[in-house]
Design a protein around this motif. Structure first.
Motif, PDB file in Angstrom:
ATOM      1  N   THR A  18      15.970 -30.514  44.444  1.00  0.00           N
ATOM      2  CA  THR A  18      15.487 -30.130  43.121  1.00  0.00           C
ATOM      3  C   THR A  18      14.737 -28.810  43.212  1.00  0.00           C
ATOM      4  O   THR A  18      14.314 -28.392  44.288  1.00  0.00           O
ATOM      5  CB  THR A  18      14.552 -31.203  42.546  1.00  0.00           C
ATOM      6  N   MET A  19      14.578 -28.173  42.078  1.00  0.00           N
ATOM      7  CA  MET A  19      13.848 -26.918  42.026  1.00  0.00           C
ATOM      8  C   MET A  19      12.375 -27.140  42.342  1.00  0.00           C
ATOM      9  O   MET A  19      11.801 -28.150  41.930  1.00  0.00           O
ATOM     10  CB  MET A  19      13.981 -26.297  40.636  1.00  0.00           C
ATOM     11  N   PRO A  20      11.736 -26.207  43.051  1.00  0.00           N
ATOM     12  CA  PRO A  20      10.286 -26.302  43.270  1.00  0.00           C
ATOM     13  C   PRO A  20       9.541 -26.254  41.939  1.00  0.00           C
ATOM     14  O   PRO A  20      10.075 -25.789  40.924  1.00  0.00           O
ATOM     15  CB  PRO A  20       9.975 -25.064  44.127  1.00  0.00           C
ATOM     16  N   ASN A  21       8.313 -26.721  41.965  1.00  0.00           N
ATOM     17  CA  ASN A  21       7.504 -26.722  40.733  1.00  0.00           C
ATOM     18  C   ASN A  21       7.370 -25.328  40.144  1.00  0.00           C
ATOM     19  O   ASN A  21       7.335 -25.160  38.914  1.00  0.00           O
ATOM     20  CB  ASN A  21       6.118 -27.304  41.018  1.00  0.00           C
ATOM     21  N   GLU A  22       7.286 -24.302  41.006  1.00  0.00           N
ATOM     22  CA  GLU A  22       7.110 -22.933  40.516  1.00  0.00           C
ATOM     23  C   GLU A  22       8.310 -22.455  39.691  1.00  0.00           C
ATOM     24  O   GLU A  22       8.197 -21.498  38.921  1.00  0.00           O
ATOM     25  CB  GLU A  22       6.913 -21.968  41.695  1.00  0.00           C
ATOM     26  N   GLN A  24      10.520 -24.579  37.863  1.00  0.00           N
ATOM     27  CA  GLN A  24      10.998 -25.520  36.859  1.00  0.00           C
ATOM     28  C   GLN A  24      10.713 -25.002  35.450  1.00  0.00           C
ATOM     29  O   GLN A  24       9.728 -24.297  35.213  1.00  0.00           O
ATOM     30  CB  GLN A  24      10.352 -26.886  37.074  1.00  0.00           C
ATOM     31  N   SER A  75      18.102 -25.863  45.467  1.00  0.00           N
ATOM     32  CA  SER A  75      16.674 -25.987  45.758  1.00  0.00           C
ATOM     33  C   SER A  75      15.890 -24.747  45.339  1.00  0.00           C
ATOM     34  O   SER A  75      14.702 -24.642  45.626  1.00  0.00           O
ATOM     35  CB  SER A  75      16.472 -26.241  47.256  1.00  0.00           C
ATOM     36  N   GLY A  76      16.564 -23.790  44.672  1.00  0.00           N
ATOM     37  CA  GLY A  76      15.875 -22.604  44.188  1.00  0.00           C
ATOM     38  C   GLY A  76      15.819 -21.452  45.163  1.00  0.00           C
ATOM     39  O   GLY A  76      15.332 -20.376  44.821  1.00  0.00           O
ATOM     40  N   LYS A  77      16.315 -21.628  46.375  1.00  0.00           N
ATOM     41  CA  LYS A  77      16.245 -20.572  47.376  1.00  0.00           C
ATOM     42  C   LYS A  77      17.394 -19.585  47.187  1.00  0.00           C
ATOM     43  O   LYS A  77      18.547 -19.986  47.025  1.00  0.00           O
ATOM     44  CB  LYS A  77      16.322 -21.185  48.779  1.00  0.00           C
ATOM     45  N   LYS A 137       8.229 -17.794  43.755  1.00  0.00           N
ATOM     46  CA  LYS A 137       8.104 -18.416  45.069  1.00  0.00           C
ATOM     47  C   LYS A 137       8.771 -17.506  46.087  1.00  0.00           C
ATOM     48  O   LYS A 137       9.786 -16.873  45.794  1.00  0.00           O
ATOM     49  CB  LYS A 137       8.777 -19.796  45.082  1.00  0.00           C
ATOM     50  N   TRP A 139      10.151 -16.740  50.250  1.00  0.00           N
ATOM     51  CA  TRP A 139      10.637 -17.265  51.525  1.00  0.00           C
ATOM     52  C   TRP A 139      10.677 -16.119  52.518  1.00  0.00           C
ATOM     53  O   TRP A 139      11.173 -15.026  52.218  1.00  0.00           O
ATOM     54  CB  TRP A 139      12.048 -17.837  51.404  1.00  0.00           C
TER      55      TRP A 139
END
Length: 239
Positions: A18-22, A24, A75-77, A137, A139
């Motif tokens: 799922t997507m991180p909270n940042e 969503q 996962s948003g990455k 976010k 990485w």
């Protein structure tokens, strides 16, 4: 069997990513498409974009992050396995130290699409889609390590003493000089694939279309040998 179970478990976890909270957004939010934003559309819509940071510029009351766009994973990455369609500007209100958003880091963000801006990539005139960041976010860059088959020792996979003992220097299955069949090759950090190939050099620039002899060459990948702690000496021949 255990290997198969591990693969199944990894795939199941990937499917549940799922997507991180940042990153969503409220359910039902219509997200802006990057390609449409490049054409001047999508202004005012919410964007969930990402990519690799190429430059950070501080102004009097805001900070601008230049990003090479790449698609996001579940996962948003930001993904680096697909060509990039272009770049965009992402603004943050106030001062942000460039050390906090370093070049080469991957970034994924939520923000509002603003009207496009004119800029340059080198001497090339470029139209940048623009986003005002609400959250993001980061990485850090990753080094990719590839493992490849290195083959058995010079006497075959079992050494000169047969498959069972490996001899005094073989220490098991691979025998003398075996040291295990795999080596590691570091090829990172990764970068996004270009969306368009670079044009070939003009024939008039180099005689016979060849670059000058002192032209820079791309760095080659490094091979990392097996650690010395795992190496064994070869048996010496008896006279």
């Amino acid at each position: 069997m255990w290997r198969n179970l591990f693969i199944v478990a990894a795939l199941a976890l990937a499917g549940c990513a799922t997507m991180p909270n940042e990153l969503q957004v409220p359910e039902g939010t219509s997200l802006a498409a990057y390609n449409l934003a490049r054409e001047g559309q999508e202004v005012g819509k919410t964007a969930r974009w990402g990519g690799v940071i190429t430059n950070v510029t501080n102004f009097k009351d805001k900070t601008r992050i230049e990003v090479v766009f790449t698609p996001l994973s579940n996962s948003g990455k930001p993904r680096l396995d697909e060509p990039s369609p272009g770049r965009f500007y992402a603004y943050i209100k106030g001062f942000v130290d460039p050390v906090s958003v370093p070049k080469g880091y991957r970034i994924a963000l939520i923000g509002q699409v603003l009207p496009s801006e004119k800029g340059k990539v080198g001497d090339f005139e470029y139209t940048y889609p623009v986003v005002l960041i609400q959250n993001f976010k980061l990485w850090a860059p990753e080094q990719q390590v590839d493992y490849y088959y290195n083959g058995p020792g010079p006497w075959g996979p079992w050494g000169p003493w047969g498959p069972w003992w490996g001899g005094p220097y073989g220490y098991g299955y691979w025998g003398a000089y075996g040291h295990g069949p795999y080596r590691a090759r570091i090829t990172g950090p990764q970068a996004p694939k270009p969306g368009h190939p670079m044009p070939p050099p003009e024939q008039g620039n180099h005689p016979q279309g060849k670059p000058p002899s002192n032209s820079s060459k791309p760095a080659t990948n490094k091979s990392v040998s097996v650690p010395a702690s795992h190496q064994r000496s070869a048996p010496q021949k008896q006279r």
